[in-house]
Design an enzyme around this catalytic site. Structure first.
Site, short mmCIF file in Angstrom:
data_model
loop_
_atom_site.label_atom_id
_atom_site.label_comp_id
_atom_site.label_asym_id
_atom_site.label_seq_id
_atom_site.Cartn_x
_atom_site.Cartn_y
_atom_site.Cartn_z
CE LYS A 5 48.08 12.72 12.43
NZ LYS A 5 46.69 12.90 11.95
CG ASN A 6 43.38 10.60 13.97
OD1 ASN A 6 44.07 11.43 13.39
ND2 ASN A 6 43.24 9.36 13.53
CB CYS A 33 48.50 12.04 4.05
SG CYS A 33 49.64 11.73 5.42
NE ARG A 87 42.47 13.39 3.43
CZ ARG A 87 43.28 13.18 4.46
NH1 ARG A 87 42.86 12.53 5.52
NH2 ARG A 87 44.51 13.62 4.44
CG ASP A 109 43.98 6.55 9.81
OD1 ASP A 109 43.85 6.82 8.59
OD2 ASP A 109 43.93 7.42 10.70
NE ARG A 126 50.80 14.93 8.85
CZ ARG A 126 49.81 14.11 8.48
NH1 ARG A 126 50.05 13.10 7.67
NH2 ARG A 126 48.60 14.31 8.91
#
Length: 419
Positions: free
Chosen positions: A22-23, A116, A121, A306, A398
């Site tokens: 995903k990242n 999220c 951030r 994570d 997600r």
């Protein structure tokens, strides 16, 4: 509302193939904006965030088609530089489009990104870096109006914190900027190296990824390319934890062991056997997990933040007391109250979570609070006897490509309940 229903207490056995990261896929899809020929991206996981990225690309005027795990993007017809507000709100990572859009169009208009709620951030690192590269930024009615009237210029940039998103945005902006850009204090995550590999295959000149100093020599234009996304190291750790809490044994294909070194030691200390063979991994869990005295999240190559909720969930049924220290995000423990619904004994104070392992968890109804916190609830539900119902699963969707089918293939009693 959609839910995941789990009847826990079943050991997981079998083999699975780990999804694409995903990242990694999100910044790579953003990078296609810079390319002036067709790009083909393989191993793209079927995630809601990927769907949002595709919508953003189409809103910008790109041709974008998804077939299976392959996404094809043609940005030659790009005709817009503003990301619609509703799409920005869907995905925190949408900010990574900023550097690419400015690099291609010379301007960009965005609102505050969503995603999220893990505490502050701020995107100030992104914006200050772009300003050093010649971008003028104005805020009007909640929108950021970014323009580079004289084009992007290479610059010497020092990051006060090794932010993954800021590093990616700078790389994207610098790829077609004039001159050389040097990023000091850059993030070192493997997903950044994957982004650079994609861009380099399209004609960029990026060096030093994986170190804290990255150099980007701007080129006039990028062409097309074909690229395969790296495996998702956090998804892999999640399925390892799922097997661990059930006392099972699973084999995972399509992993990169070098990307996961910082997580292996936790599973081994908990009593699991972790055997590696090329790009596959086999985890064998003991009858009872052991405590892991202290785990601290750190920037790469340290233990990934994570994976924190995943490990905390696993250690709820370990013998003894374990401590997790969260050093990256300020509000990472919102999922803990939901784990307590299962009977988990966890105390939090500031950035520390102290988990006293219990013999077994009890089934319950709960709600995902964020992506990885949602995965933690799935882990707890797998080991809890009885039927658990997990709500707000849009968070989980997600980042996990059909987690229900993956776990079902390993023998879990799990299903979706959707309206």
């Amino acid at each position: 509302m959609s839910e995941i229903i789990v009847n826990g207490g079943k050991k997981l056995y079998g083999g699975i193939t780990v999804q694409g990261a995903k990242n990694s896929v999100l910044p790579v899809l953003a990078a296609t904006v810079l390319c002036q020929k067709e790009c083909v991206i393989h191993n793209c996981p079927a995630l809601s965030d990927v769907n949002t990225s595709i919508k953003i690309l189409r809103a910008l005027g790109c041709g974008c088609e998804a077939e299976g795990n392959t996404v094809t993007v043609d940005s030659r017809g790009i005709n817009a530089y503003e990301i619609p507000d509703n799409l920005m709100r869907e995905m925190r990572s949408s900010i990574v489009f900023l550097g690419a859009i400015i690099g291609r169009c010379g301007r960009a208009v965005i609102s505050s990104p969503g995603g999220c709620e893990l505490g502050p951030r701020p995107i100030d690192l992104h914006l200050s870096a772009l300003e050093r590269m010649g971008v003028t930024i104005n805020e009007e009615h909640g929108y950021l109006i970014c323009t580079a009237e004289k084009g992007l210029q290479g610059a010497e940039i020092s990051l006060g914190f090794p932010s993954v998103g800021a590093t990616e945005n700078i790389i994207l902006a610098a790829a077609t900027a004039k001159g050389m850009t040097t990023i000091h204090g850059a993030a070192k995550e493997p997903e950044i190296s994957d982004l650079a590999d994609f861009l380099n295959s399209a004609g960029a000149r990026i060096y030093g990824c994986g170190s804290d100093c990255i150099r980007v020599y701007g080129v006039e234009r990028l062409g097309g390319t074909e690229h395969t996304i790296i495996p998702d190291r956090i998804a892999a750790a999640t399925y390892m934890a799922c097997a661990a809490v059930t006392g099972g044994k699973i084999t995972m294909c399509n992993i990169m062991p070098s990307h996961m070194v910082s997580t292996f030691w936790v599973f081994r200390e908990a009593g699991c056997e972790v055997e590696l063979s090329g790009k596959s991994l086999t985890l064998s869990a003991p009858e009872h997990l052991k405590r892991v005295p202290t785990v601290r999240s750190l920037v790469h190559p340290g233990f990934p933040t994570d994976a924190g909720p995943i490990i905390v969930a696993m250690l709820t049924v370990a013998e003894g007391t374990s401590v997790f220290v969260e050093n990256i995000f300020e509000n990472r423990f919102s999922y803990v109250d939901e784990l307590k619904r299962f009977g988990a004994k966890i105390k939090t104070e500031g950035k520390i979570a102290v988990t006293e392992g219990v013999k077994e968890l009890s089934a319950t109804d709960c709600k995902a609070t964020d992506l990885r916190g949602g995965a933690a609830l799935v882990i707890a539900a797998l080991t809890a006897y009885g039927e658990s119902r997990i709500g707000d699963i849009h968070h989980i969707e997600r980042g996990y490509d059909d987690i229900v089918s993956v776990l079902g293939a390993l023998g879990a009693d799990i299903k979706y309940s959707k309206d």
